[in-house]
Design a protein around this motif. Structure first.
Motif, short mmCIF file in Angstrom:
data_model
loop_
_atom_site.label_atom_id
_atom_site.label_comp_id
_atom_site.label_asym_id
_atom_site.label_seq_id
_atom_site.Cartn_x
_atom_site.Cartn_y
_atom_site.Cartn_z
N LYS A 184 0.84 -1.20 0.00
CA LYS A 184 0.00 0.00 0.00
C LYS A 184 0.88 1.25 0.00
O LYS A 184 1.80 1.38 0.81
CB LYS A 184 -0.91 -0.01 1.23
CG LYS A 184 -1.88 1.17 1.28
CD LYS A 184 -2.77 1.10 2.51
CE LYS A 184 -3.73 2.28 2.57
NZ LYS A 184 -4.60 2.21 3.76
N THR A 191 1.90 4.29 6.46
CA THR A 191 1.05 3.53 5.56
C THR A 191 1.32 2.04 5.69
O THR A 191 0.40 1.22 5.65
CB THR A 191 1.29 3.99 4.11
OG1 THR A 191 1.15 5.40 4.05
CG2 THR A 191 0.31 3.34 3.16
N THR A 192 2.59 1.68 5.85
CA THR A 192 2.98 0.29 6.00
C THR A 192 2.92 -0.07 7.48
O THR A 192 3.72 0.45 8.28
CB THR A 192 4.39 0.06 5.45
OG1 THR A 192 4.42 0.44 4.07
CG2 THR A 192 4.78 -1.41 5.56
#
Length: 301
Positions: A184, A191-192
């Motif tokens: 992603k 985000t990770t």
């Protein structure tokens, strides 16, 4: 979903009870005791399975118990022993006692087996208590309970290269470009949330595995950002030589980047004796652009 930690409750099977029996046969008076022993309970083992890459199965089922041993019977028949229980885990899984933190072991190679809960011993039948002075014993023993404990499974991420860096440094973007992985990607930090793996193909059929580690900020070992969970993911072991690449969003020298990584992950540093601190090109200051006049080729005469 990538699950790299799970806690399971394992129990060895209890042993079977011994039997209290006497031989009853025609024309055989006072046949004597013939009670058999109980069977042993099954043990719980952890076995490395190369076909697995996550501990997701143990997120939904947390209680595992081996088969119990059967009770003994007359005619000196021993009860059947319980079957052992094997829990498949990915290679590189570390096992600890969840209550005490004691290291139980680690399964590294495919097919490697480690016992985490011992089965109970079967009880003795009354035939075992017969002596010349005590020829008609009625004593027998119950089976022992199996070992019971809570085991913490920690998957040490196995990769050849680990991408470490601050949030929004471009680690996931780099992984998506050099491999077929599709992590992603967004324009907001963290985000990770879980590691992603990608296989990078080289010439002559060679390849290596790259791991995208969640973003690390200063004080991660104290719980800031993604916390120490991300530190323990990359700070363990690698299949060969783990080269951790630190990607920083601002140009800094390689020495300062390695120092920043030590401050962010302390006290998890160093990850292992075989790991190396090699900053990537994003840590080095960009070279000065060349003049377009000097780069122009001389005209042919």
């Amino acid at each position: 979903m990538f699950i790299d930690r799970a806690v399971v409750h394992v129990s060895g099977g209890p042993g079977g009870a011994g039997a209290s029996s006497f031989r009853r046969e025609k024309f055989v008076p006072k046949g004597g005791p013939d009670g058999g022993d109980g069977g042993a309970g099954g043990s719980v083992y952890v076995r490395a399975d190369p076909n697995l890459a996550t501990l997701l199965d143990y997120r939904y089922r947390t209680h595992w118990k081996a088969e119990r041993g059967q009770h003994g019977k007359g005619k000196n028949m021993t009860g059947r022993s319980g079957a052992d229980l094997y829990l498949p885990v990915p290679p590189g899984t570390e096992l600890r006692d969840a209550a005490t933190g004691e290291l139980l072991g680690e399964v590294v190679d495919a097919g490697e087996v480690l016992r985490v809960a011992r089965g109970g011993r079967g009880g003795r039948g009354n035939a075992r208590f017969a002596t010349p002075t005590h020829q008609s014993p009625r004593e027998w023993e119950p089976g022992e309970y199996g070992e019971e404990r809570r085991v913490e499974l920690v998957l040490k991420l196995i990769a050849d290269v680990g991408l470490l860096g601050e949030p929004n440094a471009g680690k996931s973007t780099l992984l998506s470009v050099i491999s077929a992985a599709r992590p992603k990607i967004a324009d907001y930090p963290f985000t990770t949330l879980e590691p992603h793996l990608g296989v990078v193909g080289l010439s002559d059929g060679r390849s290596f595995v790259v791991a995208d580690i969640p973003g690390i900020i200063e004080g991660a070992h104290a719980g800031r950002g993604s916390g120490s969970g991300s530190c323990s993911t990359w700070s363990a072991r690698a299949s060969s030589r783990c080269s951790c690449r630190w990607t920083a969003p601002i140009p800094r020298g390689p020495t300062s980047c390695c120092g920043a990584r030590r401050r962010r992950t302390r006290p998890s540093w160093p990850p292992s004796r075989t790991s190396s601190c090699s900053p990537s090109s994003t840590c080095s200051p960009l070279p000065a652009p060349r003049s377009p006049i000097s780069a122009r080729r001389p005209a042919h005469r």
